[in-house]
Write an enzyme that holds these catalytic residues in place. Structure first.
Site, PDB file in Angstrom:
ATOM      1  N   LYS A 153     -12.743  29.343 -14.989  1.00 17.86           N
ATOM      2  CA  LYS A 153     -13.789  29.739 -15.911  1.00 17.86           C
ATOM      3  C   LYS A 153     -14.321  31.132 -15.580  1.00 17.86           C
ATOM      4  CE  LYS A 153     -15.279  24.966 -15.680  1.00 17.86           C
ATOM      5  NZ  LYS A 153     -16.245  24.111 -14.981  1.00 17.86           N
ATOM      6  N   GLU A 180      -8.638  38.202 -14.669  1.00 12.32           N
ATOM      7  CA  GLU A 180      -9.174  37.346 -13.601  1.00 12.32           C
ATOM      8  C   GLU A 180     -10.470  37.947 -13.071  1.00 12.32           C
ATOM      9  OE1 GLU A 180      -9.634  34.694 -12.294  1.00 12.32           O
ATOM     10  OE2 GLU A 180      -8.225  34.197 -10.700  1.00 12.32           O
ATOM     11  N   ASP A 181     -11.357  37.077 -12.573  1.00  6.96           N
ATOM     12  CA  ASP A 181     -12.616  37.597 -12.028  1.00  6.96           C
ATOM     13  C   ASP A 181     -12.403  38.308 -10.688  1.00  6.96           C
ATOM     14  OD1 ASP A 181     -12.044  35.225 -10.672  1.00  6.96           O
ATOM     15  OD2 ASP A 181     -14.025  34.343 -10.919  1.00  6.96           O
ATOM     16  N   ASP A 184      -8.458  37.786  -4.654  1.00 11.18           N
ATOM     17  CA  ASP A 184      -8.937  37.534  -3.286  1.00 11.18           C
ATOM     18  C   ASP A 184      -7.707  37.406  -2.371  1.00 11.18           C
ATOM     19  OD1 ASP A 184     -10.686  36.860  -1.234  1.00 11.18           O
ATOM     20  OD2 ASP A 184     -10.887  34.792  -1.833  1.00 11.18           O
ATOM     21  N   LYS A 239     -10.776  42.024  -3.486  1.00 11.59           N
ATOM     22  CA  LYS A 239     -11.142  41.959  -2.058  1.00 11.59           C
ATOM     23  C   LYS A 239      -9.861  42.152  -1.260  1.00 11.59           C
ATOM     24  CE  LYS A 239     -14.613  38.252  -2.454  1.00 11.59           C
ATOM     25  NZ  LYS A 239     -14.912  36.892  -1.952  1.00 11.59           N
ATOM     26  N   VAL A 255     -19.421  36.409  -3.673  1.00 11.52           N
ATOM     27  CA  VAL A 255     -20.290  36.918  -4.737  1.00 11.52           C
ATOM     28  C   VAL A 255     -20.428  35.900  -5.868  1.00 11.52           C
ATOM     29  CG1 VAL A 255     -19.885  39.367  -4.280  1.00 11.52           C
ATOM     30  CG2 VAL A 255     -18.332  38.143  -5.792  1.00 11.52           C
ATOM     31  N   ASP A 266     -19.085  31.817  -9.674  1.00  7.84           N
ATOM     32  CA  ASP A 266     -19.972  30.703  -9.336  1.00  7.84           C
ATOM     33  C   ASP A 266     -20.023  30.402  -7.850  1.00  7.84           C
ATOM     34  OD1 ASP A 266     -17.280  29.628  -9.215  1.00  7.84           O
ATOM     35  OD2 ASP A 266     -18.204  27.648  -9.137  1.00  7.84           O
TER      36      ASP A 266
END
Ligand code: IMP
Length: 191
Positions: free
Chosen positions: A55, A111-112, A115, A143, A165, A171
């Site tokens: 999400k 994508e948010d 990582d 990151k 974050v 979230d």
């Protein structure tokens, strides 16, 4: 009102005012406008299908789509990663597939956060099996220190140090996605 009255001290301590802001909403908007222009240049005269990873990428995708002028449609996928507690085993499973064929189409995976890279490596491999015309990745945050898979995004909003974050779609335990700024989640605030 009831919810506020019953909030724990942890909830109160995490009001938006108390959270350290890492990237403000106006900086996010400015950077997304630049990425939109870059996509317009890279795919001039063509169309693009934005594939958001649910999400966390929903808010980024909705703003990025409005920063793009070329013909643009959306689709969404969802994944879950196996693992106990906060540590992922590295295995990723598709829990919502694409709604449409992507063969011969220009795809941007949205994508948010990039990582460890496990999620996007899995999704790129999966999408490539369907023979898109092109496949690029847009990650709002990167990151790089945490990378386990060698993968880079063609479009990166901001490269950040290794903080956890929240906000702007991201979230902690499904909360805080609606914060307009990207904030640092205080390590001592976990439930
Ligand atoms: P990766 O497979 O390790 O690259 O994981 C990427 C996913 O992990 C992101 O799409 C997020 O859902 C989640 N994630 C990684 N870092 C954070 C963070 O700082 N805040 C919220 N979610 C995160």
């Amino acid at each position: 009102m009831g919810e506020y009255a019953m909030a724990t001290s942890a909830h109160r301590a995490l009001s938006p005012v108390a959270l350290p802001v890492l990237i403000r909403r106006d900086a996010i908007a400015g950077r997304i406008a630049e990425i939109g222009k870059q996509i317009d240049r890279d795919l001039a005269g063509e169309s693009v299908l934005l594939v958001g990873v649910l999400k966390g990428a929903a808010i980024f995708l909705s703003d990025l789509a409005r920063a793009i002028s070329i013909q643009c449609t959306f689709d969404f996928v969802a994944v879950s990663s196996y693992g106990k507690g906060t540590r992922s085993s590295g295995a990723v499973k598709l829990i919502k597939d694409l709604d449409q064929p992507i063969e011969g189409r220009n795809i941007i995976l949205v994508e948010d956060i990039l990582d460890t890279g496990l999620t996007l490596s899995f999704l790129k491999r999966m999408l490539m099996q369907h023979h898109p015309r092109s496949l690029r990745v847009a990650a709002l945050l990167d990151k790089p220190d945490r990378r386990l898979e060698s993968i880079q995004a063609e479009y990166v909003g901001f490269s950040i140090p290794n903080h956890f974050v929240i906000g702007y779609g991201m979230d902690y335990a499904e909360r805080y996605r609606n914060l307009p700024d990207i904030c640092i989640f205080p390590p001592d605030a976990a439930d």
